[in-house]
Design a protein around this motif. Sequence first.
Motif, PDB file in Angstrom:
ATOM      1  N   HIS A 124       0.819  -1.219   0.000  1.00 43.78           N
ATOM      2  CA  HIS A 124       0.000   0.000   0.000  1.00 43.78           C
ATOM      3  C   HIS A 124       0.851   1.268   0.000  1.00 43.78           C
ATOM      4  CE1 HIS A 124      -3.523  -2.554   1.585  1.00 43.78           C
ATOM      5  NE2 HIS A 124      -3.743  -2.228   0.333  1.00 43.78           N
ATOM      6  N   ILE A 125       2.040   1.202   0.594  1.00 47.46           N
ATOM      7  CA  ILE A 125       2.936   2.369   0.519  1.00 47.46           C
ATOM      8  C   ILE A 125       3.303   2.635  -0.939  1.00 47.46           C
ATOM      9  CG2 ILE A 125       5.202   3.288   1.154  1.00 47.46           C
ATOM     10  CD1 ILE A 125       4.999   1.527   3.683  1.00 47.46           C
ATOM     11  N   LYS A 126       3.616   1.561  -1.651  1.00 48.28           N
ATOM     12  CA  LYS A 126       3.931   1.709  -3.069  1.00 48.28           C
ATOM     13  C   LYS A 126       2.740   2.297  -3.820  1.00 48.28           C
ATOM     14  CE  LYS A 126       6.388   0.903  -6.818  1.00 48.28           C
ATOM     15  NZ  LYS A 126       7.659   1.633  -7.083  1.00 48.28           N
ATOM     16  N   GLU A 127       1.552   1.835  -3.481  1.00 48.55           N
ATOM     17  CA  GLU A 127       0.337   2.317  -4.152  1.00 48.55           C
ATOM     18  C   GLU A 127       0.139   3.817  -3.920  1.00 48.55           C
ATOM     19  OE1 GLU A 127      -3.125  -0.018  -3.232  1.00 48.55           O
ATOM     20  OE2 GLU A 127      -4.508   1.526  -3.954  1.00 48.55           O
ATOM     21  N   VAL A 128       0.299   4.276  -2.677  1.00 52.57           N
ATOM     22  CA  VAL A 128       0.065   5.703  -2.422  1.00 52.57           C
ATOM     23  C   VAL A 128       1.197   6.568  -2.995  1.00 52.57           C
ATOM     24  CG1 VAL A 128      -1.359   5.263  -0.393  1.00 52.57           C
ATOM     25  CG2 VAL A 128       1.068   5.772  -0.094  1.00 52.57           C
ATOM     26  N   CYS A 129       2.396   6.015  -3.089  1.00 54.45           N
ATOM     27  CA  CYS A 129       3.484   6.761  -3.742  1.00 54.45           C
ATOM     28  C   CYS A 129       3.120   7.043  -5.193  1.00 54.45           C
ATOM     29  CB  CYS A 129       4.799   5.970  -3.674  1.00 54.45           C
ATOM     30  SG  CYS A 129       5.582   5.964  -2.051  1.00 54.45           S
ATOM     31  N   ASN A 130       2.571   6.037  -5.859  1.00 50.11           N
ATOM     32  CA  ASN A 130       2.152   6.238  -7.250  1.00 50.11           C
ATOM     33  C   ASN A 130       1.032   7.274  -7.341  1.00 50.11           C
ATOM     34  OD1 ASN A 130       4.002   4.372  -8.212  1.00 50.11           O
ATOM     35  ND2 ASN A 130       2.568   2.659  -8.077  1.00 50.11           N
ATOM     36  N   ASP A 147      12.461   1.405  13.139  1.00 51.40           N
ATOM     37  CA  ASP A 147      12.627  -0.030  12.872  1.00 51.40           C
ATOM     38  C   ASP A 147      11.809  -0.505  11.680  1.00 51.40           C
ATOM     39  OD1 ASP A 147      14.389  -0.244  14.939  1.00 51.40           O
ATOM     40  OD2 ASP A 147      12.848  -0.827  16.387  1.00 51.40           O
ATOM     41  N   ARG A 148      11.389   0.437  10.824  1.00 50.16           N
ATOM     42  CA  ARG A 148      10.673   0.029   9.609  1.00 50.16           C
ATOM     43  C   ARG A 148      11.530   0.436   8.406  1.00 50.16           C
ATOM     44  NH1 ARG A 148       5.097  -0.217   9.789  1.00 50.16           N
ATOM     45  NH2 ARG A 148       5.204  -0.570   7.559  1.00 50.16           N
ATOM     46  N   LYS A 149      12.734  -0.106   8.361  1.00 50.75           N
ATOM     47  CA  LYS A 149      13.634   0.263   7.271  1.00 50.75           C
ATOM     48  C   LYS A 149      13.164  -0.330   5.949  1.00 50.75           C
ATOM     49  CE  LYS A 149      17.665   0.730  10.305  1.00 50.75           C
ATOM     50  NZ  LYS A 149      17.139   0.091  11.515  1.00 50.75           N
ATOM     51  N   SER A 150      12.082  -1.131   5.995  1.00 50.18           N
ATOM     52  CA  SER A 150      11.538  -1.695   4.763  1.00 50.18           C
ATOM     53  C   SER A 150      11.099  -0.602   3.804  1.00 50.18           C
ATOM     54  CB  SER A 150      10.362  -2.616   5.068  1.00 50.18           C
ATOM     55  OG  SER A 150       9.338  -1.909   5.735  1.00 50.18           O
ATOM     56  N   SER A 151      10.844   0.620   4.321  1.00 51.72           N
ATOM     57  CA  SER A 151      10.474   1.715   3.422  1.00 51.72           C
ATOM     58  C   SER A 151      11.620   2.072   2.493  1.00 51.72           C
ATOM     59  CB  SER A 151      10.071   2.955   4.227  1.00 51.72           C
ATOM     60  OG  SER A 151      11.107   3.347   5.096  1.00 51.72           O
ATOM     61  N   ALA A 152      12.852   1.629   2.851  1.00 51.53           N
ATOM     62  CA  ALA A 152      14.007   1.866   1.988  1.00 51.53           C
ATOM     63  C   ALA A 152      14.113   0.822   0.884  1.00 51.53           C
ATOM     64  CB  ALA A 152      15.293   1.847   2.821  1.00 51.53           C
ATOM     65  N   SER A 153      13.258  -0.195   0.923  1.00 49.58           N
ATOM     66  CA  SER A 153      13.343  -1.280  -0.050  1.00 49.58           C
ATOM     67  C   SER A 153      13.247  -0.739  -1.471  1.00 49.58           C
ATOM     68  CB  SER A 153      12.216  -2.288   0.199  1.00 49.58           C
ATOM     69  OG  SER A 153      12.131  -3.181  -0.881  1.00 49.58           O
ATOM     70  N   PRO A 154      14.082  -1.257  -2.386  1.00 45.69           N
ATOM     71  CA  PRO A 154      14.022  -0.807  -3.776  1.00 45.69           C
ATOM     72  C   PRO A 154      12.665  -1.055  -4.423  1.00 45.69           C
ATOM     73  CG  PRO A 154      16.001  -2.110  -3.378  1.00 45.69           C
ATOM     74  CD  PRO A 154      15.137  -2.253  -2.159  1.00 45.69           C
ATOM     75  N   SER A 155      11.863  -1.950  -3.829  1.00 44.11           N
ATOM     76  CA  SER A 155      10.534  -2.191  -4.380  1.00 44.11           C
ATOM     77  C   SER A 155       9.593  -1.025  -4.078  1.00 44.11           C
ATOM     78  CB  SER A 155       9.945  -3.484  -3.810  1.00 44.11           C
ATOM     79  OG  SER A 155       9.731  -3.360  -2.415  1.00 44.11           O
ATOM     80  N   ILE A 156       9.992  -0.119  -3.170  1.00 42.87           N
ATOM     81  CA  ILE A 156       9.137   1.007  -2.792  1.00 42.87           C
ATOM     82  C   ILE A 156       9.773   2.333  -3.203  1.00 42.87           C
ATOM     83  CG2 ILE A 156       8.016   2.215  -0.880  1.00 42.87           C
ATOM     84  CD1 ILE A 156       8.061  -0.432   0.633  1.00 42.87           C
ATOM     85  N   THR A 157      11.020   2.548  -2.786  1.00 41.59           N
ATOM     86  CA  THR A 157      11.666   3.831  -3.071  1.00 41.59           C
ATOM     87  C   THR A 157      12.958   3.620  -3.848  1.00 41.59           C
ATOM     88  OG1 THR A 157      12.835   3.806  -0.941  1.00 41.59           O
ATOM     89  CG2 THR A 157      10.694   4.902  -0.990  1.00 41.59           C
ATOM     90  N   GLU A 158      13.401   4.681  -4.531  1.00 37.23           N
ATOM     91  CA  GLU A 158      14.566   4.568  -5.400  1.00 37.23           C
ATOM     92  C   GLU A 158      15.889   4.767  -4.657  1.00 37.23           C
ATOM     93  OE1 GLU A 158      13.409   6.517  -9.488  1.00 37.23           O
ATOM     94  OE2 GLU A 158      12.507   7.640  -7.833  1.00 37.23           O
ATOM     95  N   ALA A 159      15.862   5.519  -3.589  1.00 37.01           N
ATOM     96  CA  ALA A 159      17.082   5.807  -2.829  1.00 37.01           C
ATOM     97  C   ALA A 159      16.680   6.236  -1.414  1.00 37.01           C
ATOM     98  CB  ALA A 159      17.897   6.901  -3.510  1.00 37.01           C
ATOM     99  N   THR A 160      17.686   6.276  -0.529  1.00 37.26           N
ATOM    100  CA  THR A 160      17.368   6.461   0.897  1.00 37.26           C
ATOM    101  C   THR A 160      18.334   7.425   1.587  1.00 37.26           C
ATOM    102  OG1 THR A 160      16.416   4.257   1.091  1.00 37.26           O
ATOM    103  CG2 THR A 160      17.228   5.236   3.106  1.00 37.26           C
ATOM    104  N   ILE A 161      17.780   8.234   2.456  1.00 38.07           N
ATOM    105  CA  ILE A 161      18.598   9.042   3.365  1.00 38.07           C
ATOM    106  C   ILE A 161      18.494   8.386   4.736  1.00 38.07           C
ATOM    107  CG2 ILE A 161      18.878  11.285   4.471  1.00 38.07           C
ATOM    108  CD1 ILE A 161      17.536  12.514   1.965  1.00 38.07           C
ATOM    109  N   LEU A 162      19.644   8.110   5.342  1.00 34.97           N
ATOM    110  CA  LEU A 162      19.679   7.427   6.633  1.00 34.97           C
ATOM    111  C   LEU A 162      20.003   8.441   7.729  1.00 34.97           C
ATOM    112  CD1 LEU A 162      19.637   4.628   8.092  1.00 34.97           C
ATOM    113  CD2 LEU A 162      22.113   4.571   7.759  1.00 34.97           C
ATOM    114  N   ALA A 163      19.153   8.521   8.737  1.00 41.27           N
ATOM    115  CA  ALA A 163      19.390   9.426   9.870  1.00 41.27           C
ATOM    116  C   ALA A 163      19.944   8.624  11.048  1.00 41.27           C
ATOM    117  CB  ALA A 163      18.088  10.121  10.264  1.00 41.27           C
ATOM    118  N   THR A 164      21.057   9.104  11.597  1.00 40.31           N
ATOM    119  CA  THR A 164      21.670   8.414  12.718  1.00 40.31           C
ATOM    120  C   THR A 164      22.078   9.446  13.770  1.00 40.31           C
ATOM    121  OG1 THR A 164      23.378   6.796  13.332  1.00 40.31           O
ATOM    122  CG2 THR A 164      24.017   8.516  11.794  1.00 40.31           C
TER     123      THR A 164
END
Length: 344
Positions: A124-130, A147-164
Motif C-alpha cells: 500500500h505504501i507503493k500504491e500511495v506513492c504512485n 525499525d521500519r527500514k523496509s520503506s528503503a526497499s528498492p521495491s518502494i523507493t529509489e534511494a534512501t537518506i539514513l538518519a543516525t
Amino acid sequence: MNLLELIHGKYKVISVVGMAKNSGKTVTLNQLIDECMEKQVKVGITSTGRDGEREDLVTSTEKPMIYVDTDTILATSEATLKLCEAKLEILEVTNINTSMGKIVMVKTKSPGYVQVAGPNTNYHIKEVCNKLLAYGADLVIVDGAIDRKSSASPSITEATILATGAVLSRDMNKVIEKTMHQVQLFSLEKIDDNIIYDMAKSAISEKKYIIIDENYDEYRLDIKTALNSGNIIGNHLDEKSRYVIMGGSLVTSTLKQIMKTSTNYKNVTFVVSDPTKIFVDSKDYMYFKKMGIQIKTLDSIIPLAVTINPYAPQGYYFDPKDFLENMKRFLNPVPVIDVVLGGE
C-alpha cells in the motif's frame, strides 16, 4: 551540498529512515521539505508510521513538527486530518484501511503544520506513492517509521537518506560502527549471474527457499520460514551447492544453525531480495564474513546521504564537528550532513 542537490533530477521517490527513535529523522525530513520549498519543488509525503505530532506518544518528549508549503500533497489517515493546522483539500478517499482510518489523499491549500500517518504495508505504501506522483508531486518522500527500514526497499523507493545519531550509544565509535554496518548492508553486492537472478527472483516472489547447485539444478526446501530452519537448510547443502535463495528474511540464528550443521556453507552464497531482509548486527556480520559467509541481494539500496544528530534525549552529546568529521571519514564516499550545522 544540500539534500535536494543529491536527489533533484535523479529520483522521484525517496525514503528517510532513522537508525532509531530520536536519531534526527524528522529534522532531516523538515530540512528536505525546506529545500524543496525554496526551489519550488512540489512535494508528496507519506509515512510508514506516524509523524508530525508535537509530543512523542511513547516517550512523552517534545518532537519536531512538520511544516509544509501550499500545494503539498499528503497521503495520510483520516484521524490525522483534524490535527493538521494547514488547510486541506481532499483529493481522494482510498480503500486502504489503517488503525487510524482510511488513507486520504489531500492537498494543502495553505502553509502550515501537518501530521502524517500512512499505510502499514509495503504494497500500500507503493500504491500511495504512485498516487502522490499522479496528483502532481515532483518528489515523493516516504517517512520511515522506527525499525521500519523496509520503506528503503528498492521495491518502494529509489534511494534512501539514513538518519543516525548519538541516541544509539554514548560511545561515538559504536554509533559510527552501527551506521557503517547499515550503509554496508544497503550497498551489498547484487547477483550478477543472470540465470541465478531469474531463478532467485521467481523463488522469492513465491516466498520459497531453494538450493541451487553448480549445474543450475534447484532443490526446493519444504519450509515456510528460515526461522528455526537453519538445520534443515544445512542438512541439504552438499559439495555442489552454490546458492541458497531465501524467500524471506535472513537472521543471525539461521546462519549459526547452518554453520553448526554443515561446513558446505562456505561454498554457497545466500541470496535475499534486498538489504532490508537482513537482520544481523554489525558484530555478527563481521564474524560471519570472517567465517566465509557470503550474502548477495537481487537489488541493493542507494544510500543518498547519512544525516547525523549529535544530541541524545538522555542528556549527553558529542562534539558536533568531531562527530561530523569522524562520520565523514568512515563513511566516505557517502555524503554525511549535519542538517543543524549545515553543509556536508
